[in-house]
Design a protein around this motif. Structure first.
Motif, PDB file in Angstrom:
ATOM      1  N   SER A  44      20.553 -44.731 -12.347  1.00  0.00           N
ATOM      2  CA  SER A  44      21.023 -46.041 -11.903  1.00  0.00           C
ATOM      3  C   SER A  44      22.438 -45.951 -11.331  1.00  0.00           C
ATOM      4  N   ASP A  45      22.905 -44.732 -11.066  1.00  0.00           N
ATOM      5  CA  ASP A  45      24.217 -44.514 -10.461  1.00  0.00           C
ATOM      6  C   ASP A  45      24.122 -44.830  -8.965  1.00  0.00           C
ATOM      7  N   LYS A  46      24.760 -45.923  -8.552  1.00  0.00           N
ATOM      8  CA  LYS A  46      24.611 -46.379  -7.167  1.00  0.00           C
ATOM      9  C   LYS A  46      25.182 -45.381  -6.169  1.00  0.00           C
ATOM     10  N   VAL A  47      26.302 -44.747  -6.506  1.00  0.00           N
ATOM     11  CA  VAL A  47      26.908 -43.776  -5.592  1.00  0.00           C
ATOM     12  C   VAL A  47      25.935 -42.622  -5.338  1.00  0.00           C
ATOM     13  N   TYR A  48      25.344 -42.115  -6.407  1.00  0.00           N
ATOM     14  CA  TYR A  48      24.393 -41.004  -6.276  1.00  0.00           C
ATOM     15  C   TYR A  48      23.144 -41.429  -5.508  1.00  0.00           C
ATOM     16  N   VAL A  49      22.540 -42.545  -5.906  1.00  0.00           N
ATOM     17  CA  VAL A  49      21.303 -42.995  -5.267  1.00  0.00           C
ATOM     18  C   VAL A  49      21.544 -43.302  -3.786  1.00  0.00           C
ATOM     19  N   SER A  50      22.651 -43.980  -3.488  1.00  0.00           N
ATOM     20  CA  SER A  50      22.950 -44.314  -2.091  1.00  0.00           C
ATOM     21  C   SER A  50      23.162 -43.056  -1.268  1.00  0.00           C
ATOM     22  N   SER A  51      23.870 -42.076  -1.836  1.00  0.00           N
ATOM     23  CA  SER A  51      24.114 -40.820  -1.118  1.00  0.00           C
ATOM     24  C   SER A  51      22.802 -40.114  -0.783  1.00  0.00           C
ATOM     25  N   VAL A  52      21.914 -40.014  -1.753  1.00  0.00           N
ATOM     26  CA  VAL A  52      20.630 -39.341  -1.529  1.00  0.00           C
ATOM     27  C   VAL A  52      19.797 -40.113  -0.496  1.00  0.00           C
ATOM     28  N   GLN A  53      19.789 -41.440  -0.582  1.00  0.00           N
ATOM     29  CA  GLN A  53      18.996 -42.235   0.347  1.00  0.00           C
ATOM     30  C   GLN A  53      19.480 -42.054   1.793  1.00  0.00           C
ATOM     31  N   HIS A  54      20.793 -42.023   2.002  1.00  0.00           N
ATOM     32  CA  HIS A  54      21.314 -41.827   3.350  1.00  0.00           C
ATOM     33  C   HIS A  54      20.977 -40.427   3.872  1.00  0.00           C
ATOM     34  N   ARG A  55      21.065 -39.431   3.015  1.00  0.00           N
ATOM     35  CA  ARG A  55      20.703 -38.074   3.451  1.00  0.00           C
ATOM     36  C   ARG A  55      19.226 -37.995   3.814  1.00  0.00           C
ATOM     37  N   LEU A  56      18.372 -38.610   2.996  1.00  0.00           N
ATOM     38  CA  LEU A  56      16.937 -38.578   3.281  1.00  0.00           C
ATOM     39  C   LEU A  56      16.613 -39.340   4.557  1.00  0.00           C
ATOM     40  N   SER A  57      17.275 -40.477   4.758  1.00  0.00           N
ATOM     41  CA  SER A  57      17.022 -41.259   5.969  1.00  0.00           C
ATOM     42  C   SER A  57      17.403 -40.471   7.215  1.00  0.00           C
ATOM     43  N   GLU A  58      18.545 -39.760   7.162  1.00  0.00           N
ATOM     44  CA  GLU A  58      18.957 -38.939   8.294  1.00  0.00           C
ATOM     45  C   GLU A  58      17.983 -37.779   8.500  1.00  0.00           C
ATOM     46  N   PHE A  59      17.545 -37.159   7.408  1.00  0.00           N
ATOM     47  CA  PHE A  59      16.615 -36.028   7.520  1.00  0.00           C
ATOM     48  C   PHE A  59      15.287 -36.497   8.116  1.00  0.00           C
ATOM     49  N   LYS A  60      14.845 -37.683   7.730  1.00  0.00           N
ATOM     50  CA  LYS A  60      13.613 -38.224   8.288  1.00  0.00           C
ATOM     51  C   LYS A  60      13.741 -38.410   9.798  1.00  0.00           C
ATOM     52  N   THR A  61      14.891 -38.894  10.241  1.00  0.00           N
ATOM     53  CA  THR A  61      15.134 -39.055  11.676  1.00  0.00           C
ATOM     54  C   THR A  61      15.086 -37.712  12.392  1.00  0.00           C
ATOM     55  N   ILE A  62      15.676 -36.689  11.774  1.00  0.00           N
ATOM     56  CA  ILE A  62      15.656 -35.345  12.371  1.00  0.00           C
ATOM     57  C   ILE A  62      14.222 -34.855  12.535  1.00  0.00           C
ATOM     58  N   LEU A  63      13.440 -34.965  11.483  1.00  0.00           N
ATOM     59  CA  LEU A  63      12.065 -34.467  11.522  1.00  0.00           C
ATOM     60  C   LEU A  63      11.199 -35.223  12.527  1.00  0.00           C
TER      61      LEU A  63
END
Length: 807
Positions: A44-63
């Protein structure tokens, strides 16, 4: 944020996420990457969850949209690098090879993001460690791309391997010669070749000829008929090779230790680099799964809110895709106005699946995966995710179905807070309906007072009725098509759903007299309630369809308006281009005309105005003038329109050809103000109100001027002006006129005064209440031709007359 609770222990199995996690883990490129996927924990750590979500969203765009992402060399040699903490430990050749591959992969990733903008989260992760160029080059100097040791890793190693190679070639030549001789004499089997036995070079010979060979027997066949012998003449050479190989091994150990010592100071940073590479492997696997099933990043909010839009359960989505079927999305909203959602409806209508879909979306988000929700979904981070789905009865623990549900409810009541999400299936079921419904209602009241967000499914009418008694509880119903008796798997928020128990019983073939008797037992109140629920659902669907139809029509209207606007803009642009082209052509014609006129004047002067020469010059000038008229006739100026959907209205602009209304006189507008225009009539200029002019086409103007010439046009205009001057009166009386009549009369007076050159006019409007006077003077203020106005002298009428002076 404190400890996080996920209940029960087999949470992932109950919602189907265990299978999903395995699917994502299988997409990793390394074993460490797979372990990373399997170890992603609920947070439930917002900093951690938000960081991972932004990285995944960018990776999805790359793929989906960018160049292929580096996918070679992933591995984590952290354990091997940790051995470098001990001075006496060295890395093995294969470990160095894998470390080199990992560093090469990390460098490729860093270069990938250095060449691109738009991926700040992933770029920052890649640049968080150095590139290790020196270490990569050091490894590459002694390790081949295939993982072997380079011959030129050191001069000593190169020399040793060269000597070994020369001796091995010498042995091969000698063995081949000996074997060929033996085969010619029949002492060796045909087709045999030199080989190795126990690491020693040998040739096969028949056992009966053993004494004919000066050799050592190293091996024999299973039948004993063939011996594998090492000739004496190659034994010494082979012994030399063995000594050289021992020296080679010692040199290899020295090189590996030297390289290990070189890497030892950087071991902690290298371990961090290995972990970063593993993170990229984990992120890639998760993003690849999101691309396949449609995961996306929701909006993270701080307030206890859950708005999942068009959500899907990954397993159901994949299953239906394989069958070529559509997966119905789920949209659910929980927040301040509705913290508890009660879902009702028929069995097998999708109630339990709705709970699992919501649970999976929340769990994926907080475990570091992209949930299968639509864009613009809003989700908060829960401290507790508590579910009671399915049958948890246990023979070992002597628990019945209902007892297991009660244990879950006790856990919920002990731990649920405003940051908890509770999902309860078949609430109150498993015991006497009256008692079960009452207990369920009491539990629901407690959860409501705890400000907990919850979604429950039920068939109990008393729970459905709580939405009308408590603020914060809302109803939802799973749609059911009564005509086909099939569930629609679509959730409607706002009203409870019918169980359709009697209809389903009838459809399943239960005898009609039994269902009728059941309806009698249920009672008229229950039947009426079910009928009303069905009618409400039917009406709601009707109005939803109407609203959707209106929305589509509104969108279509908007598209048409945009298209018409674009077409109108195109017409205006085309008009501007045509006018500009016409102006350019007119200037060209004018320049050519001036040149011809100047040439004609010059010729007349040079010929001293001789009759024949002058006549010829005039003929040429007339021919050029006629040619210009023909050219001008080809120039078609467009008609401007006031806007979409209006009739075409020609505008008067500078250069327009105009006719004085009520006459045949035509002229050209020289200057134009808001209300007046200066019109050229041949050599004469006159000022007139624009409302008294009407535009004419260029061809009509040319015809009129051709027929009578400009002199005739001026003459006609002069006659018209003379007629107006004879009939003109500088004073009008508008008393008794209505407003528009008075304004029109004043405008006519000013126009006539401009035409006849009168500078002073008088308007008799009377004193009265002053309304007519003020209206007339308002009109005069808007006329640029009016220089001044005011009351007449007191003895001449005072405020009842307005004296006007024209410029």
């Amino acid at each position: 944020m404190g400890s996080n609770r996920v209940y029960p222990r087999d949470f992932e199995q109950k919602i189907g996420f265990a299978v999903i996690r395995e699917q994502i883990g299988a997409l990793a490129l390394s074993e460490k990457g797979r372990e990373g996927v399997m170890m992603s924990q609920f947070s439930s750590d917002k900093v951690y969850v938000s960081s991972v979500q932004h990285r995944l969203s960018e990776f999805k765009t790359i793929l989906m949209l960018d160049a292929p992402f580096p996918a070679e060399g992933y591995g984590d040699e952290s354990e091997a690098l940790r051995r470098l903490r001990y001075p006496d430990q060295s890395l093995l050749l294969e470990e160095l090879h894998r470390i080199g591959q990992a560093l090469t992969a990390l460098t490729a990733i860093q270069q990938y993001f250095e060449a691109r903008d738009g991926y700040p989260a992933l770029g920052a992760l890649a640049s968080s460690v150095p590139s290790f160029a020196m270490q990569r080059e050091a490894i590459a100097r002694i390790v081949t791309p295939s993982g072997g040791l380079r011959d030129d890793a050191s001069p000593r190693l190169q020399q040793l391997r060269s000597q070994i190679s020369a001796r091995e070639e010498n042995i091969a030549r000698r063995l081949s010669a000996i074997l060929s001789s033996a085969q010619r004499e029949g002492m060796s089997p045909d087709g045999a070749s030199p080989t190795l036995r126990g690491g020693r070079p040998v040739i096969p010979i028949l056992a009966t000829y053993r004494k004919r060979f000066a050799a050592v027997v190293q091996d024999r066949s299973s039948t004993g008929q063939t011996l594998y012998v090492e000739p004496y003449e190659v034994i010494e050479i082979q012994n030399d090779i063995d000594d050289l190989r021992q020296a080679e091994q010692e040199e290899i150990v020295r090189l590996l230790k030297e390289l290990s010592n070189m890497l030892r100071p950087d071991a902690p940073t290298l371990i961090e680099a290995m972990q970063i590479l593993t993170q990229f492997d984990v992120l890639r696997a998760k993003a690849l799964f999101a691309v396949r099933v449609g995961g996306s990043m929701p909006i993270l909010v701080d307030t206890p809110t859950l708005y999942v839009r068009e959500a899907h359960h990954p397993l159901l989505l994949q299953t239906l895709r394989q069958q070529g079927r559509e997966c119905v999305p789920l949209t659910v909203s929980l927040g301040t106005e509705g913290r508890i959602l009660i879902i009702s409806g028929p069995n097998a209508g999708g109630k339990s699946l709705s709970l699992k879909t919501v649970a999976t979306a929340v769990y994926m988000l907080q475990c570091g995966f992209l949930p299968l929700v639509g864009e613009n979904s809003e989700m908060c981070l829960f401290s507790d995710l508590l579910i009671d789905i399915g049958d948890a009865q246990s023979i070992e623990n002597d628990l019945s179905t209902y007892s297991s549900h009660l244990l879950a409810m006790r856990y919920f009541l002990e731990h649920a807070t405003s940051r908890s999400l509770c999902l309860i299936d078949e609430f109150g079921a498993g015991t006497d309906p009256l008692a079960g419904g009452a207990i369920a209602e009491a539990i629901l009241e407690k959860l409501l007072s705890s400000m907990t967000l919850a979604i429950i499914t039920t068939h109990y009418s008393n729970l459905k009725g709580m939405a009308s008694k408590y603020v914060g509880i809302i109803n939802g119903a799973m749609q059911f098509d009564i005509s086909t008796m099939r569930p629609q798997y679509r959730l409607e928020i706002g009203s409870p759903g019918s169980s359709y128990a009697f209809e389903i019983a009838h459809r399943m073939g239960l005898p009609a007299d039994v269902t009728l008797r059941a309806e009698e037992i249920a009672g008229e109140d229950y039947i009426n309630l079910e009928r009303q629920l069905r009618q409400v659902a039917k009406d709601r669907r009707y109005w939803l369809r109407k609203r959707e139809e209106m929305r589509r029509k509104s969108q279509e209207t908007q598209r048409l308006q945009e298209r018409l606007s674009a077409e109108n803009d195109a017409v205006k642009e085309r008009q501007r281009q045509i006018i500009e082209k016409a102006r350019v052509e007119a200037r060209t014609i004018l320049r050519e005309s001036n040149r011809i006129i100047e040439q004609t004047i010059r010729e007349i002067k040079e010929k001293q105005a001789e009759s024949s020469a002058t006549k010829a010059a005039r003929v040429r000038l007339a021919e050029h003038s006629a040619a210009n008229d023909d050219e001008l006739a080809k120039v078609e100026l467009p008609v401007t329109t006031t806007g979409l959907g209006e009739e075409n209205v020609t505008r008067i602009v500078v250069g327009s050809k105009v006719r004085f209304m009520g006459t045949d006189s035509m002229g050209e507008v020289v200057t134009l103000n808001a209300h007046t225009a200066v019109v050229s009539l041949g050599q004469m200029l006159t000022t007139v109100n624009v409302s008294r002019l009407e535009p004419v086409s260029a061809s009509d103007y040319r015809k009129a001027t051709r027929v009578g010439s400009s002199r005739t046009l001026v003459s006609d205009a002069a006659k018209e002006i003379n007629v107006r001057r004879l009939n003109f009166s500088a004073r009008i009386d508008i008393r008794g006129y209505r407003g528009e009549e008075a304004i029109s009369a004043v405008q006519q007076l000013i126009d006539d005064a401009c035409i006849v050159g009168q500078k002073q006019v008088s308007i008799l409007h009377g004193k009265g209440n002053g309304v007519l006077r003020e209206r007339i003077r308002t009109v005069l203020r808007g006329m640029p031709i009016v220089e001044s106005y005011g009351d007449a002298a007191e003895d001449l009428g005072g405020a009842g007359i307005t004296e006007v002076t024209l410029s």
